[in-house]
Scaffold this active site. Structure first.
Site, PDB file in Angstrom:
ATOM      1  CD  GLU A   1      -2.984  -1.273   2.159  1.00 52.38           C
ATOM      2  OE1 GLU A   1      -4.125  -1.650   1.883  1.00 52.38           O
ATOM      3  OE2 GLU A   1      -2.636  -1.027   3.322  1.00 52.38           O
TER       4      GLU A   1
ATOM      5  CB  CYS B   1       3.035   7.206   3.475  1.00 53.96           C
ATOM      6  SG  CYS B   1       3.523   5.953   4.656  1.00 53.96           S
TER       7      CYS B   1
ATOM      8  CB  CYS C   1       7.511  -5.917   8.545  1.00 58.22           C
ATOM      9  SG  CYS C   1       8.880  -5.060   9.361  1.00 58.22           S
TER      10      CYS C   1
ATOM     11  CB  CYS D   1       6.473  -3.288  16.108  1.00 54.83           C
ATOM     12  SG  CYS D   1       8.169  -3.011  15.557  1.00 54.83           S
TER      13      CYS D   1
ATOM     14  CB  CYS E   1       3.153  -2.353  13.727  1.00 54.65           C
ATOM     15  SG  CYS E   1       3.280  -2.162  11.941  1.00 54.65           S
TER      16      CYS E   1
ATOM     17  N   GLY F   1       6.981  -2.281   5.916  1.00 52.95           N
ATOM     18  CA  GLY F   1       8.353  -2.773   5.870  1.00 52.95           C
ATOM     19  C   GLY F   1       9.359  -1.932   6.610  1.00 52.95           C
TER      20      GLY F   1
ATOM     21  CG  ASN G   1      -3.423   5.405  13.637  1.00 48.20           C
ATOM     22  OD1 ASN G   1      -4.246   6.264  13.919  1.00 48.20           O
ATOM     23  ND2 ASN G   1      -2.223   5.693  13.170  1.00 48.20           N
TER      24      ASN G   1
ATOM     25  CB  CYS H   1       0.952   5.764  11.281  1.00 46.49           C
ATOM     26  SG  CYS H   1       2.277   6.704  10.681  1.00 46.49           S
TER      27      CYS H   1
HETATM   28  N1  SAH Z   1       9.359  -0.015   9.735  1.00 48.26           N
HETATM   29  C1  SAH Z   1       9.582   1.353   9.893  1.00 48.26           C
HETATM   30  C2  SAH Z   1       8.690   2.226   9.046  1.00 48.26           C
HETATM   31  C3  SAH Z   1       7.255   1.848   8.912  1.00 48.26           C
HETATM   32  S1  SAH Z   1       6.199   2.110  10.291  1.00 48.26           S
HETATM   33  C4  SAH Z   1       9.479   1.736  11.343  1.00 48.26           C
HETATM   34  O1  SAH Z   1       9.029   0.925  12.136  1.00 48.26           O
HETATM   35  O2  SAH Z   1       9.884   2.837  11.678  1.00 48.26           O
HETATM   36  C5  SAH Z   1       5.955   3.857  10.351  1.00 48.26           C
HETATM   37  C6  SAH Z   1       5.600   4.390  11.724  1.00 48.26           C
HETATM   38  O3  SAH Z   1       4.266   4.005  12.127  1.00 48.26           O
HETATM   39  C7  SAH Z   1       6.531   3.861  12.810  1.00 48.26           C
HETATM   40  O4  SAH Z   1       6.905   4.861  13.702  1.00 48.26           O
HETATM   41  C8  SAH Z   1       5.655   2.844  13.496  1.00 48.26           C
HETATM   42  O5  SAH Z   1       6.119   2.570  14.769  1.00 48.26           O
HETATM   43  C9  SAH Z   1       4.313   3.537  13.467  1.00 48.26           C
HETATM   44  N2  SAH Z   1       3.182   2.659  13.733  1.00 48.26           N
HETATM   45  C10 SAH Z   1       3.078   1.344  13.448  1.00 48.26           C
HETATM   46  N3  SAH Z   1       1.873   0.875  13.833  1.00 48.26           N
HETATM   47  C11 SAH Z   1       1.185   1.897  14.367  1.00 48.26           C
HETATM   48  C12 SAH Z   1      -0.122   2.043  14.898  1.00 48.26           C
HETATM   49  N4  SAH Z   1      -0.978   1.042  14.925  1.00 48.26           N
HETATM   50  N5  SAH Z   1      -0.499   3.261  15.335  1.00 48.26           N
HETATM   51  C13 SAH Z   1       0.334   4.309  15.244  1.00 48.26           C
HETATM   52  N6  SAH Z   1       1.580   4.238  14.733  1.00 48.26           N
HETATM   53  C14 SAH Z   1       2.017   3.052  14.294  1.00 48.26           C
HETATM   54 FE1  SF4 Z   2       7.772  -2.641  13.317  1.00 45.40          FE
HETATM   55 FE2  SF4 Z   2       7.892  -0.855  11.323  1.00 45.40          FE
HETATM   56 FE3  SF4 Z   2       7.856  -3.499  10.779  1.00 45.40          FE
HETATM   57 FE4  SF4 Z   2       5.657  -2.314  11.710  1.00 45.40          FE
HETATM   58  S1  SF4 Z   2       6.646  -1.908   9.741  1.00 45.40           S
HETATM   59  S2  SF4 Z   2       6.531  -4.283  12.406  1.00 45.40           S
HETATM   60  S3  SF4 Z   2       6.529  -0.766  13.096  1.00 45.40           S
HETATM   61  S4  SF4 Z   2       9.462  -2.370  11.883  1.00 45.40           S
END
Ligand code: SAH
Ligand code: SF4
Length: 396
Positions: free
Chosen positions: A116, A129, A136, A140, A143, A196, A327, A370
């Site tokens: 996406e 974005c 990934c 986390c 996420c 990713g 989110n 996000c």
């Molecule tokens: N993998 C990279 C970039 C993609 S995520 C990273 O982790 O930085 C982009 C941002 O969205 C990151 O700061 C991540 O921690 C945040 N994020 C992921 N899931 C989220 C959620 N459910 N609500 C708010 N922010 C989130």
């Molecule tokens: Fe973690 Fe970023 Fe991968 Fe989501 S996309 S699992 S926040 S490293």
């Protein structure tokens, strides 16, 4: 298509170098790689610099994908290009537009995989974005992408292709006579915050961003590109020297115990090691400050004590703290902190001398905010599984 070993005659020199089977996609090749590809295919070396410049302008400045339309190239040369190369970007499977103007593209890449890409219009800018991987490897816990296994890295062409498909949709290829460097832009910023971990796909992300920053073509300043990492420490120094874009880091916690749970890569490179790597970034990349992203999770990482610890930890690093209200997604094990809590946290950080904006969720109605990105096929698969679990019916 001639076979890989057929000598290339026409007006061009015959080269012994073997071409790979099938046409090569020019999108995503750096200038050096593009030059090499032209020479290998038999483009005369004497003119290659000029040809490279012409092709680059057609592809990245004008958005042209059909060699026939490249009117300043001879007919023979256009035929030669068409024989060996294609100009291909990923396909948009569907587009959703939020009530707030955010656009979410579901993009299909080779192999039938999907990622996406989200376009977020604001009064003074338009941010795209983009995704760097399908799924990934990291997990986390807050996420949605993290619940999807890594399928594969995106190629440089698929990464820059997301910028090109958004420009197609926005109608933003310069009309003749328009200066792309000075005209107001709909797509003015890129954030690598889609699906990713960009630093686990370093070379492809770097090559794609070099194309985006090239002084000819898309021409985005390196200060308008932000790469977000969960903290892949060994690649941070290279990001400064080889890309030089702005850096955001998914910090999200102020103790290793909590960060280990939220961002499990912390078990490999903990807060102290991460901060050490970050300290050198602004100087090495000649950028002003690092963005610390901090997702606000009710009762997990959002106390006053957390805010105070955070400012202690980042002391001495030129930084801003971006607070992201969580989110939610179906089945997520967390809740968003209250607005009062987020404001109190923001105030403590601000009083310590750091900008602490709260990121306004965008495109929530189309699930584009996000951390909510996940391919539609994966979502469908998940819900089929959920339904099967609920009903006791098992799909084969
Ligand atoms: N993998 C990279 C970039 C993609 S995520 C990273 O982790 O930085 C982009 C941002 O969205 C990151 O700061 C991540 O921690 C945040 N994020 C992921 N899931 C989220 C959620 N459910 N609500 C708010 N922010 C989130
Ligand atoms: Fe973690 Fe970023 Fe991968 Fe989501 S996309 S699992 S926040 S490293």
């Amino acid at each position: 298509m001639t076979s890989a070993t057929t000598p290339i005659t026409q007006n061009f020199v015959t080269l012994p170098r073997k071409l790979p089977d099938g046409p090569i996609n020019l999108v995503g090749l750096t200038r050096e790689a593009l030059k090499e590809a032209l020479i290998t295919a038999g483009s005369p070396e004497k003119q290659v610099k000029m040809r490279l410049g012409q092709l680059w302008q057609w592809i990245y400045e004008k958005g042209v994908r059909d060699f026939e339309k490249m009117t300043n190239l001879s007919k023979d040369y256009r035929a030669f290009l068409a024989e060996h190369f294609v100009i291909a970007i990923p396909e948009v499977v569907s587009k959703q537009v939020s009530t707030d103007g955010t656009r979410k593209y579901l993009v299909r890449i080779a192999g039938g995989h999907e990622v996406e890409t989200v376009y977020i219009p604001e009064s003074d800018r338009g941010t795209l974005c983009i995704s760097s991987q399908v799924g990934c490897t990291l997990t986390c816990s807050f996420c949605h992408t993290g619940t999807q296994k890594l399928v594969r890295n995106l190629t440089a062409g698929e990464i820059i292709g997301q910028v090109m498909l958004a420009r197609d949709d926005l109608g933003e290829w310069p009309a003749p006579g328009r200066n792309p460097a000075t005209s107001a832009r709909l797509l003015s910023n890129i954030v690598l915050m889609g699906m990713g971990e960009p630093l686990y796909n370093f070379e492809n992300v770097r090559d794609a961003m070099k194309i985006a920053m090239d002084p000819e073509g898309i021409q985005l300043s390196r200060r308008r590109i932000t790469l977000s990492t969960s903290g892949v420490v060994p690649e941070i120094a290279r990001t400064a020297t080889e890309i030089g874009c702005l850096l955001a880091v998914s910090f999200h916690a102020t103790t290793d115990a909590v960060r280990d749970k939220l961002v499990p890569i912390n078990k490999r490179w903990n807060i102290e090691v991460l901060l050490d790597a970050l300290r050198d970034y602004p100087k090495a990349s000649n950028s002003e400050r690092i963005t610390f992203e901090y997702v606000m999770l009710k009762g997990i990482n959002d106390s006053d004590a957390d805010a105070h610890r955070l400012v202690e930890l980042i002391k001495g690093i030129p930084a801003k703290v971006n607070l992201i209200p969580f989110n939610p997604w179906p089945g997520a094990p967390y809740e968003r902190s209250s607005n009062n809590r987020i404001n109190a946290f923001s105030e403590i950080v601000y009083q310590a001398g750091y900008a602490s904006p709260v990121r306004r969720p965008r495109g929530e109605d189309i699930f584009a905010a996000c951390g909510q990105l996940k391919s539609a096929t994966e979502r469908a698969r998940k819900s089929r599984k959920d339904i099967a679990a609920e009903t006791g019916i098992h799909s084969i």
